[in-house]
Motif scaffolding. Structure first.
Motif, PDB file in Angstrom:
ATOM      1  N   PRO A   1       0.803  -1.226   0.000  1.00 53.18           N
ATOM      2  CA  PRO A   1       0.000   0.000   0.000  1.00 53.18           C
ATOM      3  C   PRO A   1       0.836   1.276   0.000  1.00 53.18           C
ATOM      4  N   ALA A   2       2.026   1.235   0.579  1.00 53.90           N
ATOM      5  CA  ALA A   2       2.880   2.425   0.588  1.00 53.90           C
ATOM      6  C   ALA A   2       3.280   2.840  -0.825  1.00 53.90           C
ATOM      7  N   VAL A   3       3.431   1.872  -1.712  1.00 54.17           N
ATOM      8  CA  VAL A   3       3.749   2.191  -3.105  1.00 54.17           C
ATOM      9  C   VAL A   3       2.555   2.874  -3.765  1.00 54.17           C
ATOM     10  N   ALA A   4       1.353   2.389  -3.486  1.00 54.24           N
ATOM     11  CA  ALA A   4       0.154   3.034  -4.014  1.00 54.24           C
ATOM     12  C   ALA A   4       0.047   4.471  -3.526  1.00 54.24           C
ATOM     13  N   GLU A   5       0.368   4.701  -2.267  1.00 58.46           N
ATOM     14  CA  GLU A   5       0.314   6.052  -1.710  1.00 58.46           C
ATOM     15  C   GLU A   5       1.357   6.944  -2.376  1.00 58.46           C
ATOM     16  N   LEU A   6       2.561   6.419  -2.563  1.00 59.24           N
ATOM     17  CA  LEU A   6       3.621   7.183  -3.226  1.00 59.24           C
ATOM     18  C   LEU A   6       3.211   7.569  -4.641  1.00 59.24           C
ATOM     19  N   ALA A   7       2.498   6.675  -5.315  1.00 59.47           N
ATOM     20  CA  ALA A   7       2.152   6.870  -6.725  1.00 59.47           C
ATOM     21  C   ALA A   7       0.853   7.633  -6.936  1.00 59.47           C
ATOM     22  N   LYS A   8       0.238   8.174  -5.885  1.00 57.03           N
ATOM     23  CA  LYS A   8      -1.038   8.873  -6.010  1.00 57.03           C
ATOM     24  C   LYS A   8      -0.971   9.931  -7.113  1.00 57.03           C
ATOM     25  N   GLY A   9      -1.860   9.781  -8.114  1.00 53.92           N
ATOM     26  CA  GLY A   9      -1.980  10.771  -9.170  1.00 53.92           C
ATOM     27  C   GLY A   9      -0.814  10.859 -10.127  1.00 53.92           C
ATOM     28  N   ALA A  10       0.100   9.885 -10.101  1.00 56.08           N
ATOM     29  CA  ALA A  10       1.295   9.955 -10.949  1.00 56.08           C
ATOM     30  C   ALA A  10       0.931   9.804 -12.421  1.00 56.08           C
ATOM     31  N   ASP A  11       1.734  10.413 -13.271  1.00 57.62           N
ATOM     32  CA  ASP A  11       1.545  10.251 -14.710  1.00 57.62           C
ATOM     33  C   ASP A  11       1.889   8.836 -15.151  1.00 57.62           C
ATOM     34  N   VAL A  12       2.963   8.274 -14.588  1.00 57.79           N
ATOM     35  CA  VAL A  12       3.423   6.936 -14.977  1.00 57.79           C
ATOM     36  C   VAL A  12       3.821   6.157 -13.728  1.00 57.79           C
ATOM     37  N   LEU A  13       3.351   4.929 -13.641  1.00 55.95           N
ATOM     38  CA  LEU A  13       3.812   3.990 -12.611  1.00 55.95           C
ATOM     39  C   LEU A  13       4.455   2.806 -13.309  1.00 55.95           C
ATOM     40  N   VAL A  14       5.754   2.643 -13.100  1.00 56.71           N
ATOM     41  CA  VAL A  14       6.480   1.473 -13.606  1.00 56.71           C
ATOM     42  C   VAL A  14       6.490   0.454 -12.476  1.00 56.71           C
ATOM     43  N   HIS A  15       5.753  -0.635 -12.660  1.00 53.01           N
ATOM     44  CA  HIS A  15       5.592  -1.594 -11.568  1.00 53.01           C
ATOM     45  C   HIS A  15       6.071  -2.970 -11.981  1.00 53.01           C
ATOM     46  N   GLU A  16       6.800  -3.597 -11.083  1.00 49.42           N
ATOM     47  CA  GLU A  16       7.235  -4.978 -11.289  1.00 49.42           C
ATOM     48  C   GLU A  16       6.034  -5.911 -11.305  1.00 49.42           C
ATOM     49  N   VAL A  17       6.203  -7.125 -11.858  1.00 50.21           N
ATOM     50  CA  VAL A  17       5.077  -8.061 -11.918  1.00 50.21           C
ATOM     51  C   VAL A  17       5.595  -9.489 -12.009  1.00 50.21           C
ATOM     52  N   ILE A  18       4.881 -10.397 -11.353  1.00 49.58           N
ATOM     53  CA  ILE A  18       5.161 -11.824 -11.487  1.00 49.58           C
ATOM     54  C   ILE A  18       3.917 -12.512 -12.036  1.00 49.58           C
ATOM     55  N   TYR A  19       4.125 -13.347 -13.050  1.00 55.56           N
ATOM     56  CA  TYR A  19       3.034 -14.127 -13.623  1.00 55.56           C
ATOM     57  C   TYR A  19       3.097 -15.516 -12.987  1.00 55.56           C
ATOM     58  N   VAL A  20       2.270 -15.712 -11.996  1.00 51.82           N
ATOM     59  CA  VAL A  20       2.367 -16.901 -11.139  1.00 51.82           C
ATOM     60  C   VAL A  20       2.283 -18.211 -11.915  1.00 51.82           C
ATOM     61  N   PRO A  21       1.378 -18.368 -12.915  1.00 48.05           N
ATOM     62  CA  PRO A  21       1.325 -19.651 -13.633  1.00 48.05           C
ATOM     63  C   PRO A  21       2.625 -20.016 -14.352  1.00 48.05           C
ATOM     64  N   GLY A  22       3.508 -19.048 -14.574  1.00 51.76           N
ATOM     65  CA  GLY A  22       4.763 -19.349 -15.260  1.00 51.76           C
ATOM     66  C   GLY A  22       5.917 -19.671 -14.341  1.00 51.76           C
ATOM     67  N   VAL A  23       5.705 -19.623 -13.029  1.00 53.36           N
ATOM     68  CA  VAL A  23       6.808 -19.772 -12.085  1.00 53.36           C
ATOM     69  C   VAL A  23       7.363 -21.183 -12.064  1.00 53.36           C
ATOM     70  N   ASP A  24       6.504 -22.197 -12.051  1.00 53.80           N
ATOM     71  CA  ASP A  24       6.994 -23.580 -11.957  1.00 53.80           C
ATOM     72  C   ASP A  24       7.919 -23.930 -13.111  1.00 53.80           C
ATOM     73  N   ALA A  25       7.524 -23.543 -14.328  1.00 52.78           N
ATOM     74  CA  ALA A  25       8.375 -23.834 -15.486  1.00 52.78           C
ATOM     75  C   ALA A  25       9.698 -23.098 -15.385  1.00 52.78           C
ATOM     76  N   MET A  26       9.669 -21.889 -14.853  1.00 51.73           N
ATOM     77  CA  MET A  26      10.888 -21.108 -14.696  1.00 51.73           C
ATOM     78  C   MET A  26      11.832 -21.759 -13.692  1.00 51.73           C
ATOM     79  N   VAL A  27      11.286 -22.185 -12.557  1.00 56.19           N
ATOM     80  CA  VAL A  27      12.105 -22.775 -11.501  1.00 56.19           C
ATOM     81  C   VAL A  27      12.801 -24.043 -11.995  1.00 56.19           C
ATOM     82  N   LYS A  28      12.152 -24.785 -12.864  1.00 55.66           N
ATOM     83  CA  LYS A  28      12.763 -26.001 -13.403  1.00 55.66           C
ATOM     84  C   LYS A  28      14.005 -25.690 -14.218  1.00 55.66           C
TER      85      LYS A  28
END
Length: 336
Positions: A236-263
């Motif tokens: 939530p602190a990131v959401a507060e920091l980004a209040k009204g921002a023009d651009v938010l560059v946010h990291e992301v994990i695609y959970v269904p792809g994790v198992d194949a990656m770990v292998k």
């Protein structure tokens, strides 16, 4: 030696054929036009980036959009640069950052401001070599660097490791002393870490276990506000920091792809547990962007970032459940 200052504080892109004149015009209006991505030819993209570098105002260039330290695939490792009235502000320094800056048409001797969000290797591995590459290419000005502990220790260690070469080149080539050209600013508390006539940079602590000193950064310039989430789980602190921002560059994990990656990583027995505990799912990225009310969401530091079976639509599906605004999947050398 160097100077240290402590501080408290769907995979398918449209084909575009641009003339040089059209490309320069596009670069001049980047802020309103959205993003220039992989649909542009490399020559057109290079022209656009070079034109942007000469413009007043703020442009964002994604240098590397794949999360993690492993090398391979079509994406480079995490790094971005903000051009503020033409001055480059580099955010994170993964392996490949210097080459990506060159590809973006940003001459390395122009380096002047660097920010590191946390001390994982995919954010600092090429920090020292980037400084050195800029110096080798003709850097003469001082470079200010902001980052959490252990920024000072890492800088000293790199300079010591290159002592022989630095000393030789100073005498043989007449170069200035790189060790006196780097000014480090360590911070371990939230707050404003830089403020001048161009930009105010504010840091907040995010949630990236087991690292405690991990931060999101907000850059407020005269014409735009750009926020980098850093590596974090739902925060939530990131959401507060980004209040009204023009651009938010946010990291992301695609959970269904994790198992194949770990292998594909046989020497990391607890990698899956770390990834799921310290990164933000697509649904949660959408929640953060909606809570912040940002104008544009850019997905970057994509995990897995080297799996061609994961499409843009797959990454955006969870986001769109919660965020109805403009959202794009970042690509290397995309201009925003």
């Amino acid at each position: 030696m160097f100077s240290s200052i402590k501080s408290s504080s769907s995979n398918t892109e449209p084909s575009v054929n641009l003339s040089r004149r059209q490309c320069l015009a596009s670069a001049a209006s980047l802020a309103g036009a959205g993003a220039l991505g992989l649909g542009f030819s490399s020559n057109a993209l290079a022209q656009a980036v070079k034109a942007a570098a000469g413009q007043q105002g703020t442009q964002l260039i994604l240098l590397g959009t794949k999360g993690g330290p492993r090398v391979g695939g079509e994406r480079s490792n995490p790094a971005s640069v903000l051009l503020i009235d033409g001055e480059p502000f580099v955010v994170d320094c993964a392996y490949g950052v210097a080459a990506q800056l060159v590809k973006a048409g940003i001459a390395l001797p122009r380096l002047s401001k660097v920010f590191i969000t946390h001390m994982h290797s995919d954010h600092n591995l090429e920090y020292g070599p980037m400084l050195y590459s800029a110096w080798a290419a003709g850097l003469r000005n001082k470079v200010d660097v902001w980052g959490p502990p252990t920024l000072d220790t890492m800088t000293k260690a790199f300079m010591e490791s290159m002592k022989f070469d630095i000393d030789i080149r100073m005498g043989d080539e007449g170069k200035p002393d790189l060790r006196k050209m780097v000014l480090t600013h360590e911070f371990s508390k939230p707050g404003v870490i830089l403020e001048n006539d161009k930009v105010k940079v504010t840091a907040v602590r995010n949630i990236h276990p087991p690292i405690t000193d991990s931060f999101a950064l907000r850059f407020d310039t005269k014409d735009r506000s750009v926020v980098f989430s850093g590596d974090t789980t739902y925060c939530p602190a990131v959401a507060e920091l980004a209040k009204g921002a023009d651009v938010l560059v946010h990291e992301v994990i695609y959970v269904p792809g994790v198992d194949a990656m770990v292998k594909r990583v046989p020497n990391a027995a607890s990698l899956k547990e770390h990834l799921l505990a310290s990164h933000t799912t697509t649904d949660d990225v959408g929640r953060i962007a909606a809570a912040a009310g940002v104008k544009k969401l850019v997905l970057s530091h994509i995990v897995p970032g080297d799996d061609p079976s994961i499409t843009d639509e797959m990454l955006l599906e969870g986001v769109r459940k919660h965020f109805k605004g403009d959202a794009v999947v970042g690509k290397d050398l995309m201009v925003i």
